[in-house]
Scaffold this motif. Structure first.
Motif, PDB file in Angstrom:
ATOM      1  N   HIS A   1      13.006   2.506  16.685  1.00 47.43           N
ATOM      2  CA  HIS A   1      13.046   3.808  17.353  1.00 47.43           C
ATOM      3  C   HIS A   1      12.830   4.878  16.277  1.00 47.43           C
ATOM      4  O   HIS A   1      13.589   4.947  15.304  1.00 47.43           O
ATOM      5  CB  HIS A   1      14.377   3.993  18.079  1.00 47.43           C
TER       6      HIS A   1
ATOM      7  N   GLU B   1      15.522   7.078  14.504  1.00 52.72           N
ATOM      8  CA  GLU B   1      16.742   6.370  14.105  1.00 52.72           C
ATOM      9  C   GLU B   1      16.572   5.823  12.674  1.00 52.72           C
ATOM     10  O   GLU B   1      16.412   4.630  12.452  1.00 52.72           O
ATOM     11  CB  GLU B   1      17.033   5.239  15.103  1.00 52.72           C
TER      12      GLU B   1
ATOM     13  N   ARG C   1      11.985   8.652  19.759  1.00 58.76           N
ATOM     14  CA  ARG C   1      12.421   7.272  19.946  1.00 58.76           C
ATOM     15  C   ARG C   1      11.225   6.318  20.119  1.00 58.76           C
ATOM     16  O   ARG C   1      11.118   5.296  19.460  1.00 58.76           O
ATOM     17  CB  ARG C   1      13.311   7.205  21.199  1.00 58.76           C
TER      18      ARG C   1
ATOM     19  N   HIS D   1      19.617   0.273  13.964  1.00 56.03           N
ATOM     20  CA  HIS D   1      19.395   1.438  14.844  1.00 56.03           C
ATOM     21  C   HIS D   1      20.356   2.575  14.520  1.00 56.03           C
ATOM     22  O   HIS D   1      21.301   2.418  13.754  1.00 56.03           O
ATOM     23  CB  HIS D   1      19.639   1.043  16.307  1.00 56.03           C
ATOM     24  N   ASP D   2      20.093   3.730  15.174  1.00 63.32           N
ATOM     25  CA  ASP D   2      21.074   4.815  15.272  1.00 63.32           C
ATOM     26  C   ASP D   2      21.441   4.981  16.739  1.00 63.32           C
ATOM     27  O   ASP D   2      20.617   4.763  17.616  1.00 63.32           O
ATOM     28  CB  ASP D   2      20.503   6.149  14.769  1.00 63.32           C
TER      29      ASP D   2
END
Ligand code: ZN
Length: 473
Positions: free
Chosen positions: A79, A82, A131, A170-171
């Protein structure tokens, strides 16, 4: 455990020696990491390959090192917005590239594991700080169809390695809390389910044990800020399918941390987490961790807000209410997504005692009203510069109207909002989903204002460090 914790603390204290200094915030681009990857080619330990190209033609790299029998695959930033783990991976490359420190530890790791890394799987998304990839497909829903270049690359590399462990980096949103703890879920883990029944297959159990092991280590650094992502099976997601295909997948999500919107502290925590994971895999220390440790990690809940104003008096039709007001910010990309400004929204009103704010202010004994728009028009920036904002606030205004076709921009650093045309001003009451512009009084006198969600003390306006919004037609 004592030895693992000691190494984690040594990594924590020496971090600044290895931190990649050219990556300073979250909006770095592919062009910023290419020279860093090229530099790795000068070091014998790294093998640098081009795994393929993104849809817009940016190279996606595979960096591998180590000679151990256990294969570990890490990929970040599928993403585009992120990036926290990507920065941590470059810190880790610097750690392994250094010839002087931690020599025994690195030799130990690299003789037990072979590490494969794709940093920034979605460079086109990173370019726009969004994203999805450039054709608006969420790569984490494309592992079955594999229509995107980026997911084809990930799957091809995955198939060629057949890793024992995989790290899906990820974030997650700042609104996640660690259970109902009043703390942000700064790091969330998941051992994804391989099916709708959430079966405990051996690969999944090993991922759970490793996560339990990491939880025990990280609890020293960020106690109360670790959570667990929902284990509902998502048939189109990468982690769920890689687990189904036999890899022990660890989902690692970087959430929020108070006072650190750019997440540079969580980047450091990522660095410690990943190196501790490699250590645990090399020594197989994870295998002796009880599954019950994983079970007690609190669930991700959504109890965080950016700002909470507590205990304000609010009057409507002669009836007094005591209300809390919760405010969230949206980041709006500017300058080619290299920077951003913040846009506020009132998220909730009423009894917000179950929520926690990144910043909180207790306004017991103060009253609140919505900030209104001054009806008289302004015509130039010079007029705005001469304006005393305190006079504006004392009349109940937080917004002005500027009739000037030359005015540029979507935000400003004036401590009031600007409407560029008459007739689209906000509603005259405090409402959810509206921008947060408020006047706060004590004994009838204006003491504070909220301009686009940012608190200002009217006796100390020079210290206001927010941005206001410029509303076009
Ligand atoms: Zn993600």
């Amino acid at each position: 455990m004592a030895q693992e914790k000691q190494i984690a603390w040594d990594l924590y204290h020496s971090y600044e020696n290895f931190k990649e200094k050219s990556l300073i915030n979250r909006r770095f681009k592919h062009a910023d990491i290419v020279p860093l990857i090229e530099r790795l080619k000068n070091k014998n330990i790294f093998k640098v390959d081009k795994a393929g190209k993104s849809i817009e033609g940016r190279d996606i790299y595979l960096v591998s090192f180590g000679t151990g029998k256990t294969k570990v695959f890490l990929w970040s930033q599928m993403h585009g917005d992120e990036p926290t783990a990507t920065a941590a991976l470059f810190d880790m490359f610097n750690f392994f590239a250094d010839d002087h420190s931690f020599a025994d530890f690195k030799k130990y790791l690299l003789s037990h594991v072979t590490i494969y890394i794709i940093p920034m799987l979605n460079p086109d998304g990173a370019e726009l700080f969004q994203r999805r990839n450039i054709v608006e497909i969420d790569l984490n829903r494309d592992v079955l169809r594999q229509q995107t270049h980026e997911m084809k690359i990930l799957k091809t590399v995955f198939d060629s390695i057949q890793p024992v462990f995989g790290f899906n980096l990820h974030d997650q949103g700042r609104d996640y809390s660690a259970g109902n703890s009043f703390n942000p879920a700064s790091i969330s883990f998941l051992a994804p389910s391989p099916d709708y029944e959430k079966s405990l297959t051996e690969p999944r159990e090993n991922a759970m044990k490793l996560i339990g092991n990491l939880f025990n280590i990280l609890d020293d650094f960020i106690p109360g800020h670790i959570a667990k992502y929902s284990d509902d099976f998502e048939s189109r997601a990468v982690g769920d399918n890689f687990t189904k295909w036999g890899t022990s997948v660890v989902l690692l999500e970087s959430g929020g941390w108070r006072g650190d919107r750019e997440k540079q502290f969580l980047r450091k925590i990522n660095y410690i987490t990943i190196l501790s994971a490699l250590n645990s895999i090399a020594s197989q220390a994870y295998s002796t961790t009880e599954l019950s440790v994983y079970e007690i990690i609190p669930q991700n809940e959504k109890y965080m807000m950016d700002i909470i104003l507590r205990n304000l008096q609010f009057k409507k039709d002669e009836i007094e209410y005591t209300i809390d007001i919760g405010i969230n910010f949206d980041e709006i990309n500017i300058n080619g997504a290299k920077d951003y400004y913040l846009e506020s929204e009132i998220a909730d009103i009423g009894d917000l005692s179950v929520f926690s704010g990144y910043d909180e202010f207790d306004f017991s004994g103060y009253s609140v009203e919505v900030g209104k728009t001054k009806p008289e028009l302004f015509h130039s920036i010079e007029e705005l510069e001469k304006l005393n904002p305190v006079h504006l606030y004392q009349s109940g205004y937080t917004n002005i109207i500027l009739e000037n076709n030359n005015f540029q921009g979507e935000f400003s650093y004036f401590p009031f909002n600007i409407f560029l045309s008459k007739g689209n001003e906000p509603s005259n009451s405090i409402r959810i989903e509206e921008p947060a512009n408020l006047i706060i009084r004590k004994d009838g006198k204006v003491k504070y204002v909220i301009i686009n969600g940012f608190l200002a003390d009217v006796t100390n306006l020079e210290n206001w460090s927010g941005n206001s919004i410029v509303h076009k037609k």
